[in-house]
Design an enzyme around this catalytic site. Structure first.
Site, short mmCIF file in Angstrom:
data_model
loop_
_atom_site.label_atom_id
_atom_site.label_comp_id
_atom_site.label_asym_id
_atom_site.label_seq_id
_atom_site.Cartn_x
_atom_site.Cartn_y
_atom_site.Cartn_z
N SER A 185 -6.06 -0.42 11.25
CA SER A 185 -6.50 -1.86 10.78
C SER A 185 -7.83 -2.03 11.70
CB SER A 185 -5.60 -2.63 10.98
OG SER A 185 -6.07 -4.20 10.72
N VAL A 232 -7.02 -5.67 1.44
CA VAL A 232 -5.96 -5.47 0.14
C VAL A 232 -5.26 -6.48 0.14
CG1 VAL A 232 -4.59 -3.65 -0.90
CG2 VAL A 232 -6.22 -3.02 0.73
N TYR A 236 -0.46 -8.67 16.42
CA TYR A 236 -0.71 -7.66 15.11
C TYR A 236 -1.88 -6.68 15.63
CZ TYR A 236 -2.36 -5.32 10.86
OH TYR A 236 -2.70 -4.50 9.77
N ASN A 261 2.71 4.25 7.24
CA ASN A 261 2.14 3.00 6.77
C ASN A 261 2.76 1.96 7.17
OD1 ASN A 261 0.71 1.77 4.41
ND2 ASN A 261 2.86 1.19 4.08
N ILE A 305 0.86 -1.01 -0.14
CA ILE A 305 0.02 0.01 0.07
C ILE A 305 0.99 1.27 0.19
CG2 ILE A 305 -1.72 1.31 1.37
CD1 ILE A 305 -2.68 -1.44 2.35
N ASP A 342 14.70 2.82 9.23
CA ASP A 342 14.10 1.58 9.80
C ASP A 342 13.26 2.43 11.06
OD1 ASP A 342 13.15 -0.51 11.66
OD2 ASP A 342 14.59 -1.62 10.78
N LYS A 358 -2.34 -2.85 16.70
CA LYS A 358 -2.59 -1.87 15.88
C LYS A 358 -3.84 -1.29 16.58
CE LYS A 358 -1.88 -1.35 11.70
NZ LYS A 358 -1.14 -0.54 11.13
N1 LIG Z 1 -3.12 -5.26 3.03
C1 LIG Z 1 -4.13 -5.05 4.02
O1 LIG Z 1 -5.18 -6.06 3.72
C2 LIG Z 1 -4.44 -4.32 5.11
C3 LIG Z 1 -5.56 -4.20 5.90
C4 LIG Z 1 -5.52 -3.49 7.06
C5 LIG Z 1 -4.51 -2.62 7.48
N2 LIG Z 1 -3.40 -2.63 6.58
C6 LIG Z 1 -2.13 -1.69 7.13
O2 LIG Z 1 -1.60 -0.98 5.84
C7 LIG Z 1 -0.29 -0.97 6.02
C8 LIG Z 1 0.43 -1.34 4.88
O3 LIG Z 1 0.42 -2.61 4.97
P1 LIG Z 1 0.64 -3.61 3.55
O4 LIG Z 1 -0.43 -4.61 3.18
O5 LIG Z 1 1.01 -2.65 2.38
O6 LIG Z 1 2.00 -4.48 3.98
P2 LIG Z 1 3.21 -4.78 3.25
O7 LIG Z 1 3.19 -5.11 1.63
O8 LIG Z 1 3.65 -5.93 3.94
O9 LIG Z 1 4.40 -3.43 3.22
C9 LIG Z 1 4.60 -3.36 4.76
C10 LIG Z 1 5.45 -2.09 4.79
O10 LIG Z 1 6.00 -1.72 6.01
C11 LIG Z 1 7.58 -1.75 5.77
N3 LIG Z 1 8.12 -2.03 7.25
C12 LIG Z 1 7.77 -3.23 7.72
N4 LIG Z 1 8.72 -3.12 9.05
C13 LIG Z 1 9.33 -1.95 9.01
C14 LIG Z 1 10.27 -1.25 9.88
N5 LIG Z 1 10.69 -1.68 10.90
N6 LIG Z 1 10.75 -0.03 9.26
C15 LIG Z 1 10.54 0.53 8.12
N7 LIG Z 1 9.40 0.20 7.53
C16 LIG Z 1 8.91 -1.33 7.81
C17 LIG Z 1 7.97 -2.65 4.80
O11 LIG Z 1 9.18 -2.42 4.37
P3 LIG Z 1 10.21 -3.65 4.00
O12 LIG Z 1 10.01 -3.83 2.35
O13 LIG Z 1 11.57 -3.03 4.42
O14 LIG Z 1 9.93 -4.86 4.49
C18 LIG Z 1 6.60 -2.37 3.90
O15 LIG Z 1 7.15 -1.39 2.99
C19 LIG Z 1 0.29 -1.38 7.26
O16 LIG Z 1 0.17 -0.47 8.16
C20 LIG Z 1 -1.09 -2.52 7.60
O17 LIG Z 1 -1.20 -2.61 8.94
C21 LIG Z 1 -3.14 -3.57 5.50
#
Ligand SMILES: NC(=O)c1ccc[n+]([C@@H]2O[C@H](COP(=O)([O-])OP(=O)(O)OC[C@H]3O[C@@H](n4cnc5c(N)ncnc54)[C@H](OP(=O)(O)O)[C@@H]3O)[C@@H](O)[C@H]2O)c1
Length: 271
Positions: free
Chosen positions: A149, A201, A168, A88, A13, A60, A172
């Site tokens: 979330s 997503v 998680y 994010n 995202i 980080d 959250k």
């Molecule tokens: N996808 C869904 O269905 C969903 C639903 C509800 C809420 N969300 C929320 O949406 C947001 C994005 O989720 P996503 O689904 O896009 O997840 P994702 O594809 O797993 O991406 C997670 C992102 O967070 C970064 N990250 C993780 N640990 C980190 C750290 N210590 N320092 C800096 N960056 C870090 C990752 O970077 P790296 O590449 O370095 O690992 C990656 O860019 C999150 O807050 C999640 O809780 C998602």
């Protein structure tokens, strides 16, 4: 020239936020990643964008000094201001994300996951807001958006009977409260601080590693619970989710500050 900082935008995202925001040459987009060289989806996307308006910084979120350095780098480029901060990043690694509180091999493993998740999902946004606050105070919109979330919302968890994704969800929930605390802290300065869910997503096209086969049965159990509780739910593409989020972010104001906005599909007040 609105400026945006996306914290954690290497993939999923966050990456889609960068892509959509950078399509407008009016915008300046700052994006932080843990490791620039390994952020291949972002580098590829950035190389195809029509404007040179994306600045990639390394931080980080568990490293407070790195976050402060990123804020200082943004200030150097922007002249000391930032309009919109979008936090994010979240800890979502495959090994632990689906587990319930009884699924850990040992108390130590549970504690370790709780500590690591708290650092990214709770302390991360706090230290990030603190680091960027001087810039946001100089900005034009004073908007702080935490990507939250439903997994951290009591009504949702009860309705879905969601024992899984426990650490998680708990962290959250705390992140949603971080937004509410900053909303109270900053209300006399005209800030809007919210937590908002992107919905369910499908980010599998930018996974950093293939999802383990072993996760499939538990994932299917969770999906069955979701669809049982919210039959109209469907996984969104990142593009649609972020289009919705950007409309929401454009339209929020101080009256929304402190709230958590669920996604349409999971809004228990309308279903
Ligand atoms: N996808 C869904 O269905 C969903 C639903 C509800 C809420 N969300 C929320 O949406 C947001 C994005 O989720 P996503 O689904 O896009 O997840 P994702 O594809 O797993 O991406 C997670 C992102 O967070 C970064 N990250 C993780 N640990 C980190 C750290 N210590 N320092 C800096 N960056 C870090 C990752 O970077 P790296 O590449 O370095 O690992 C990656 O860019 C999150 O807050 C999640 O809780 C998602």
């Amino acid at each position: 020239m609105p400026s945006y900082a996306i914290i954690g935008g290497s993939r999923g995202i966050g990456l889609e936020f960068v892509r959509q925001l950078a399509l407008s040459g009016e915008n300046t987009v700052f994006v932080t990643v843990r490791n620039k060289q390994k952020s291949t989806y972002l580098l590829d996307t950035a190389s195809k964008l029509p404007h040179k308006n994306v600045h990639i910084l390394e931080a980080d979120v568990v490293d407070n000094q790195a976050i402060k350095n990123a804020a200082a780098d943004v200030a150097k480029i922007s002249g000391g201001s930032l309009d919109v901060l979008i936090y994010n990043a979240a800890r979502l690694e495959f090994d632990n994300i689906l587990r319930g509180l009884l699924d850990y091999e040992s108390e130590e493993k549970l504690d370790e996951e709780f500590i690591q998740s708290s650092k990214v999902n709770v302390l991360g946004p706090i230290h990030t807001v603190n680091a960027f606050l001087p810039l946001l105070r100089e900005g034009t919109t004073k908007k702080i958006v935490l990507i939250g979330s439903e997994g951290g919302e009591r009504d949702f968890v009860r309705r879905v009977h969601l024992s899984e994704t426990a650490v998680y969800g708990i962290t959250k929930a705390a992140e949603n409260m971080v937004a509410t605390k900053y909303a109270a802290e900053l209300e006399n300065e005209g800030f809007t601080v919210v937590a908002v869910s992107p919905g369910f997503v499908d980010v599998s096209s930018t996974y950093s590693e293939p999802a383990p086969e072993g996760n499939i049965p538990k994932f299917n159990t969770i999906a069955k619970k979701f669809y049982g509780a919210f039959p109209k739910t469907r996984p969104l593409a990142p593009q649609e989710a972020v289009e919705r989020l950007l409309v929401y972010i454009a339209n929020i104001g101080p009256a929304d500050s402190g709230s958590f906005k669920p996604s349409l599909e999971f809004d228990t007040s309308t279903q």
